[in-house]
Design a protein around this motif. Structure first.
Motif, PDB file in Angstrom:
ATOM      1  N   ASN A  54      39.077  47.282  46.010  1.00 56.60           N
ATOM      2  CA  ASN A  54      40.402  47.951  45.587  1.00 56.60           C
ATOM      3  C   ASN A  54      41.721  46.968  46.269  1.00 56.60           C
ATOM      4  O   ASN A  54      41.863  47.110  47.531  1.00 56.60           O
ATOM      5  CB  ASN A  54      40.390  49.159  45.667  1.00 56.60           C
ATOM      6  CG  ASN A  54      41.872  49.938  45.171  1.00 56.60           C
ATOM      7  OD1 ASN A  54      42.755  48.956  45.009  1.00 56.60           O
ATOM      8  ND2 ASN A  54      41.775  51.199  44.982  1.00 56.60           N
ATOM      9  N   GLY A  55      42.349  46.449  45.578  1.00 55.97           N
ATOM     10  CA  GLY A  55      43.636  45.540  46.156  1.00 55.97           C
ATOM     11  C   GLY A  55      44.719  46.420  46.674  1.00 55.97           C
ATOM     12  O   GLY A  55      45.626  45.909  47.189  1.00 55.97           O
ATOM     13  N   THR A  59      48.395  44.972  43.660  1.00 59.54           N
ATOM     14  CA  THR A  59      47.417  44.086  43.253  1.00 59.54           C
ATOM     15  C   THR A  59      46.059  44.465  42.772  1.00 59.54           C
ATOM     16  O   THR A  59      45.650  45.629  42.412  1.00 59.54           O
ATOM     17  CB  THR A  59      46.763  43.336  44.499  1.00 59.54           C
ATOM     18  OG1 THR A  59      46.049  44.106  45.511  1.00 59.54           O
ATOM     19  CG2 THR A  59      48.074  42.442  45.346  1.00 59.54           C
ATOM     20  N   SER A  60      45.375  43.549  41.952  1.00 61.37           N
ATOM     21  CA  SER A  60      44.379  43.757  41.239  1.00 61.37           C
ATOM     22  C   SER A  60      42.843  43.972  41.940  1.00 61.37           C
ATOM     23  O   SER A  60      42.922  43.643  43.241  1.00 61.37           O
ATOM     24  CB  SER A  60      43.993  42.657  40.023  1.00 61.37           C
ATOM     25  OG  SER A  60      42.974  43.030  39.087  1.00 61.37           O
ATOM     26  N   TYR A  61      41.983  44.519  41.183  1.00 59.55           N
ATOM     27  CA  TYR A  61      40.648  44.667  41.866  1.00 59.55           C
ATOM     28  C   TYR A  61      39.963  43.195  42.220  1.00 59.55           C
ATOM     29  O   TYR A  61      40.310  42.208  41.429  1.00 59.55           O
ATOM     30  CB  TYR A  61      39.613  45.465  41.031  1.00 59.55           C
ATOM     31  CG  TYR A  61      39.887  46.686  41.040  1.00 59.55           C
ATOM     32  CD1 TYR A  61      39.288  47.630  42.216  1.00 59.55           C
ATOM     33  CD2 TYR A  61      40.692  47.497  40.153  1.00 59.55           C
ATOM     34  CE1 TYR A  61      39.508  48.837  42.138  1.00 59.55           C
ATOM     35  CE2 TYR A  61      40.835  48.816  40.130  1.00 59.55           C
ATOM     36  CZ  TYR A  61      40.201  49.513  41.084  1.00 59.55           C
ATOM     37  OH  TYR A  61      40.566  50.853  41.086  1.00 59.55           O
ATOM     38  N   GLY A  62      39.210  42.996  42.989  1.00 59.10           N
ATOM     39  CA  GLY A  62      38.299  41.868  43.428  1.00 59.10           C
ATOM     40  C   GLY A  62      36.961  42.012  43.465  1.00 59.10           C
ATOM     41  O   GLY A  62      36.429  43.122  43.694  1.00 59.10           O
ATOM     42  N   ASN A  82      36.393  36.449  44.208  1.00 61.16           N
ATOM     43  CA  ASN A  82      37.333  36.469  43.097  1.00 61.16           C
ATOM     44  C   ASN A  82      38.303  37.340  42.803  1.00 61.16           C
ATOM     45  O   ASN A  82      37.743  38.805  43.113  1.00 61.16           O
ATOM     46  CB  ASN A  82      36.339  35.820  42.001  1.00 61.16           C
ATOM     47  CG  ASN A  82      37.211  35.112  40.876  1.00 61.16           C
ATOM     48  OD1 ASN A  82      38.319  34.721  41.213  1.00 61.16           O
ATOM     49  ND2 ASN A  82      36.647  34.647  39.844  1.00 61.16           N
ATOM     50  N   TYR A  83      39.199  37.470  42.629  1.00 53.99           N
ATOM     51  CA  TYR A  83      40.224  38.091  42.442  1.00 53.99           C
ATOM     52  C   TYR A  83      40.445  38.587  41.047  1.00 53.99           C
ATOM     53  O   TYR A  83      40.063  37.817  39.874  1.00 53.99           O
ATOM     54  CB  TYR A  83      41.650  37.428  42.743  1.00 53.99           C
ATOM     55  CG  TYR A  83      43.183  38.148  42.458  1.00 53.99           C
ATOM     56  CD1 TYR A  83      43.150  39.428  43.328  1.00 53.99           C
ATOM     57  CD2 TYR A  83      43.968  37.981  41.562  1.00 53.99           C
ATOM     58  CE1 TYR A  83      44.250  40.283  42.945  1.00 53.99           C
ATOM     59  CE2 TYR A  83      45.081  38.666  41.477  1.00 53.99           C
ATOM     60  CZ  TYR A  83      45.360  39.603  42.230  1.00 53.99           C
ATOM     61  OH  TYR A  83      46.407  40.504  42.171  1.00 53.99           O
ATOM     62  N   ASP A  84      41.020  39.398  40.409  1.00 54.89           N
ATOM     63  CA  ASP A  84      41.373  40.059  39.009  1.00 54.89           C
ATOM     64  C   ASP A  84      39.946  40.264  38.356  1.00 54.89           C
ATOM     65  O   ASP A  84      39.872  39.814  37.063  1.00 54.89           O
ATOM     66  CB  ASP A  84      42.352  39.115  38.301  1.00 54.89           C
ATOM     67  CG  ASP A  84      42.845  39.902  37.424  1.00 54.89           C
ATOM     68  OD1 ASP A  84      43.021  41.015  37.118  1.00 54.89           O
ATOM     69  OD2 ASP A  84      43.480  39.128  36.349  1.00 54.89           O
ATOM     70  N   GLU A  85      38.892  40.745  38.768  1.00 56.61           N
ATOM     71  CA  GLU A  85      37.680  41.052  38.419  1.00 56.61           C
ATOM     72  C   GLU A  85      37.408  42.509  38.561  1.00 56.61           C
ATOM     73  O   GLU A  85      37.435  42.597  39.879  1.00 56.61           O
ATOM     74  CB  GLU A  85      36.421  39.875  38.900  1.00 56.61           C
ATOM     75  CG  GLU A  85      36.710  38.524  38.101  1.00 56.61           C
ATOM     76  CD  GLU A  85      35.513  37.912  38.624  1.00 56.61           C
ATOM     77  OE1 GLU A  85      35.499  36.807  38.261  1.00 56.61           O
ATOM     78  OE2 GLU A  85      34.864  37.987  39.632  1.00 56.61           O
ATOM     79  N   ASP A  86      36.609  43.169  37.847  1.00 52.28           N
ATOM     80  CA  ASP A  86      35.950  44.420  38.425  1.00 52.28           C
ATOM     81  C   ASP A  86      34.538  44.483  37.711  1.00 52.28           C
ATOM     82  O   ASP A  86      33.934  45.308  37.874  1.00 52.28           O
ATOM     83  CB  ASP A  86      36.904  45.517  37.867  1.00 52.28           C
ATOM     84  CG  ASP A  86      37.305  45.658  36.269  1.00 52.28           C
ATOM     85  OD1 ASP A  86      36.549  44.771  35.449  1.00 52.28           O
ATOM     86  OD2 ASP A  86      38.035  46.323  35.943  1.00 52.28           O
TER      87      ASP A  86
END
Length: 118
Positions: A54-55, A59-62, A82-86
């Motif tokens: 959890n960013g 920010t988004s999840y990674g 990697n960023y912006d992935e869940d």
């Protein structure tokens, strides 16, 4: 006097470079996250554990992938960040080659870090 000044400036630059690298690019300093999945290699030598990170509010999840060695005494190492992935989609090509969310890695030496792909 001039040599001493140049030496001090060079040491400061080296120190700043180390601090920036260790805080922003070192895969060993990634946040832990919560375990969401794990996959064992076809021959059982490796297990990759995936963590959702959890960013925070802005920010988004990674996704962080950690390679664990099942047959030898060796520390786990981060191989995927990697960023912006869940979610994680993984498929093993063979005993040492894996595809994680479309990124192909040859284990144990290759790794993917989105911060280095720009």
């Amino acid at each position: 006097m001039k040599k001493t000044f140049i030496t001090i400036v060079v040491l400061i630059i080296i120190l700043l470079g180390y601090v920036v690298y260790s805080n922003f690019f070192d895969m060993n300093r990634l946040p832990i996250g919560s375990l969401i999945s794990e996959e064992r290699s076809p021959n059982g030598i490796y297990t990759i554990k995936f963590y959702l990170v959890n960013g925070g509010a802005t920010t988004s999840y990674g996704i962080r992938g950690e390679l664990n060695f099942n047959t030898i005494e060796r520390n786990a190492k981060n191989i995927y960040w990697n960023y912006d992935e869940d979610e994680v989609v993984i498929s093993w090509i063979n005993d040492n080659k894996v595809v994680i969310n479309g990124i192909e890695l040859n284990l144990p030496n290759e790794k993917f870090d989105f911060r280095r792909e720009r």
